[in-house]
Design a protein around this motif. Sequence first.
Motif, PDB file in Angstrom:
ATOM      1  N   TYR A   1       0.844  -1.196   0.000  1.00 19.30           N
ATOM      2  CA  TYR A   1       0.000   0.000   0.000  1.00 19.30           C
ATOM      3  C   TYR A   1       0.871   1.235   0.000  1.00 19.30           C
ATOM      4  CZ  TYR A   1      -3.452  -3.395   1.548  1.00 19.30           C
ATOM      5  OH  TYR A   1      -4.274  -4.492   1.636  1.00 19.30           O
TER       6      TYR A   1
ATOM      7  N   MET B   1      -3.023   0.451  -3.993  1.00 22.88           N
ATOM      8  CA  MET B   1      -2.736  -0.859  -3.429  1.00 22.88           C
ATOM      9  C   MET B   1      -2.323  -1.787  -4.565  1.00 22.88           C
ATOM     10  SD  MET B   1      -5.339  -3.516  -1.603  1.00 22.88           S
ATOM     11  CE  MET B   1      -6.256  -3.817  -3.077  1.00 22.88           C
TER      12      MET B   1
ATOM     13  N   ALA C   1      -4.468 -10.796   3.752  1.00 20.26           N
ATOM     14  CA  ALA C   1      -5.518  -9.803   3.934  1.00 20.26           C
ATOM     15  C   ALA C   1      -5.929  -9.684   5.394  1.00 20.26           C
ATOM     16  CB  ALA C   1      -6.738 -10.184   3.101  1.00 20.26           C
ATOM     17  N   ASN C   2      -6.190  -8.469   5.803  1.00 14.92           N
ATOM     18  CA  ASN C   2      -6.688  -8.145   7.132  1.00 14.92           C
ATOM     19  C   ASN C   2      -5.695  -8.394   8.259  1.00 14.92           C
ATOM     20  OD1 ASN C   2      -9.465  -9.706   5.738  1.00 14.92           O
ATOM     21  ND2 ASN C   2      -9.338  -7.515   6.025  1.00 14.92           N
TER      22      ASN C   2
ATOM     23  N   TYR D   1     -12.952  -5.790  10.380  1.00 12.29           N
ATOM     24  CA  TYR D   1     -11.658  -5.801  11.047  1.00 12.29           C
ATOM     25  C   TYR D   1     -11.309  -4.368  11.428  1.00 12.29           C
ATOM     26  CZ  TYR D   1     -11.329 -10.355   8.779  1.00 12.29           C
ATOM     27  OH  TYR D   1     -11.578 -11.630   8.354  1.00 12.29           O
TER      28      TYR D   1
ATOM     29  N   TYR E   1      -8.543  -1.654  13.635  1.00 10.23           N
ATOM     30  CA  TYR E   1      -7.141  -1.521  14.025  1.00 10.23           C
ATOM     31  C   TYR E   1      -6.894  -0.167  14.682  1.00 10.23           C
ATOM     32  CZ  TYR E   1      -7.102  -4.774  10.059  1.00 10.23           C
ATOM     33  OH  TYR E   1      -7.387  -5.799   9.178  1.00 10.23           O
TER      34      TYR E   1
ATOM     35  N   TYR F   1      -3.391   2.267  15.258  1.00  8.43           N
ATOM     36  CA  TYR F   1      -1.977   2.518  15.003  1.00  8.43           C
ATOM     37  C   TYR F   1      -1.579   3.795  15.724  1.00  8.43           C
ATOM     38  CZ  TYR F   1      -2.200  -0.846  11.151  1.00  8.43           C
ATOM     39  OH  TYR F   1      -2.351  -1.981  10.393  1.00  8.43           O
TER      40      TYR F   1
ATOM     41  N   PHE G   1       1.916  -0.322  14.460  1.00  5.95           N
ATOM     42  CA  PHE G   1       0.721  -1.091  14.767  1.00  5.95           C
ATOM     43  C   PHE G   1       0.565  -1.246  16.278  1.00  5.95           C
ATOM     44  CE2 PHE G   1      -2.389  -4.390  14.521  1.00  5.95           C
ATOM     45  CZ  PHE G   1      -1.998  -5.390  15.397  1.00  5.95           C
TER      46      PHE G   1
ATOM     47  N   PHE H   1      -4.155   6.552  14.988  1.00  8.03           N
ATOM     48  CA  PHE H   1      -4.993   6.308  13.818  1.00  8.03           C
ATOM     49  C   PHE H   1      -5.822   5.053  14.023  1.00  8.03           C
ATOM     50  CE2 PHE H   1      -3.372   9.537  11.128  1.00  8.03           C
ATOM     51  CZ  PHE H   1      -1.994   9.611  11.304  1.00  8.03           C
TER      52      PHE H   1
ATOM     53  N   SER I   1     -11.119  -2.609   7.849  1.00 15.10           N
ATOM     54  CA  SER I   1     -11.065  -3.291   6.560  1.00 15.10           C
ATOM     55  C   SER I   1     -12.198  -4.301   6.461  1.00 15.10           C
ATOM     56  CB  SER I   1      -9.706  -3.974   6.353  1.00 15.10           C
ATOM     57  OG  SER I   1      -9.493  -4.990   7.302  1.00 15.10           O
ATOM     58  N   ALA I   2     -12.538  -4.608   5.223  1.00  7.15           N
ATOM     59  CA  ALA I   2     -13.570  -5.601   4.942  1.00  7.15           C
ATOM     60  C   ALA I   2     -12.884  -6.952   4.781  1.00  7.15           C
ATOM     61  CB  ALA I   2     -14.332  -5.212   3.685  1.00  7.15           C
ATOM     62  N   ASP I   3     -13.563  -7.912   4.229  1.00  6.66           N
ATOM     63  CA  ASP I   3     -13.001  -9.243   4.128  1.00  6.66           C
ATOM     64  C   ASP I   3     -12.139  -9.425   2.888  1.00  6.66           C
ATOM     65  OD1 ASP I   3     -14.322 -12.648   4.135  1.00  6.66           O
ATOM     66  OD2 ASP I   3     -12.534 -11.773   5.043  1.00  6.66           O
ATOM     67  N   THR I   4     -11.517  -8.349   2.468  1.00 12.51           N
ATOM     68  CA  THR I   4     -10.633  -8.374   1.295  1.00 12.51           C
ATOM     69  C   THR I   4      -9.484  -7.434   1.592  1.00 12.51           C
ATOM     70  OG1 THR I   4     -11.910  -6.567   0.323  1.00 12.51           O
ATOM     71  CG2 THR I   4     -12.469  -8.799  -0.394  1.00 12.51           C
ATOM     72  N   TYR I   5      -8.557  -7.383   0.687  1.00 17.09           N
ATOM     73  CA  TYR I   5      -7.448  -6.449   0.863  1.00 17.09           C
ATOM     74  C   TYR I   5      -7.959  -5.013   0.828  1.00 17.09           C
ATOM     75  CZ  TYR I   5      -4.061 -10.166   0.184  1.00 17.09           C
ATOM     76  OH  TYR I   5      -3.306 -11.292   0.323  1.00 17.09           O
ATOM     77  N   GLY I   6      -7.377  -4.188   1.651  1.00 17.47           N
ATOM     78  CA  GLY I   6      -7.709  -2.757   1.643  1.00 17.47           C
ATOM     79  C   GLY I   6      -8.013  -2.259   3.031  1.00 17.47           C
ATOM     80  N   TYR I   7      -7.391  -1.179   3.411  1.00 24.68           N
ATOM     81  CA  TYR I   7      -7.563  -0.601   4.734  1.00 24.68           C
ATOM     82  C   TYR I   7      -7.938   0.867   4.563  1.00 24.68           C
ATOM     83  CZ  TYR I   7      -4.661  -4.626   5.964  1.00 24.68           C
ATOM     84  OH  TYR I   7      -4.157  -5.888   6.083  1.00 24.68           O
TER      85      TYR I   7
ATOM     86  N   PHE J   1      -8.097   4.372   6.635  1.00 20.89           N
ATOM     87  CA  PHE J   1      -7.640   5.025   7.861  1.00 20.89           C
ATOM     88  C   PHE J   1      -8.479   6.257   8.156  1.00 20.89           C
ATOM     89  CE2 PHE J   1      -3.630   3.151   9.314  1.00 20.89           C
ATOM     90  CZ  PHE J   1      -3.397   2.247   8.299  1.00 20.89           C
ATOM     91  N   GLY J   2      -8.644   6.522   9.448  1.00 13.88           N
ATOM     92  CA  GLY J   2      -9.234   7.782   9.864  1.00 13.88           C
ATOM     93  C   GLY J   2      -8.182   8.881   9.813  1.00 13.88           C
TER      94      GLY J   2
END
Lengths: 112, 112
Positions: A33, A48, A96-97, B31, B33, B35, B45, B91, B95-101, B103-104
């Motif tokens: 990323y 990504m 992932a995740n 998911y 997180y 940081y 993390f 931060f 994330s959902a159940d796939t790649y990709g996050y 951030f706030g």
Amino acid sequence: SQELEQSPQSLIVQEGKNLTINCTSSKTLYGLYWYKQKYGEGLIFLMMLQKGGEEKSHEKITAKLDEKKQQSSLHITASQPSHAGIYLCGADGTGANSKLTFGKGITLSVRP
Amino acid sequence: EPEVTQTPSHQVTQMGQEVILRCVPISNHLYFYWYRQILGQKVEFLVSFYNNEISEKSEIFDDQFSVERPDGSNFTLKIRSTKLEDSAMYFCASSADTYGYTFGSGTRLTVV
């Protein structure tokens, strides 16, 4: 644990010039990323990359993933002052995740 | 586009006080997180959370820290007794159940 090394540490370019920055992982890359950050502010998602050899572009920014080298590069064409900031790469080392591990970031300055 | 919302954007607290940082993740994400980024340093993390329990935590996330999802929308980070070295940008990400996050935009915590 996974380590990400970003190079160069900082970069100053003249407006209009092209530039490339790199991110090298100590372990296999599953997802890579790129984020941009202004000093002291939030993370702006850029791109990504998942698969080896994948290349993505958004406006004047292109990112590539070299799976064999465990490396990603980010190329900016015809840089503008708006490109200035800190570029961070992050990787989820186990899929992932999972947690993201970040590099230290590359500070880019663009001189008008 | 869906966002991760963090409040407050900036909090100043006295050493030894408890603080709660709040986050509203994207509604269909599973998911979550936290940081931390000390000014001028790497994004690190702290903890990941899935299915109402901690899935992974770092060495930083000691007994002073706790996370909670008190209802269907909020995700909180509590620091029980703040120290000067807890001053950082925190931060939240989801994330959902796939790649990709996602951030706030972060909460800047200053401990005085």
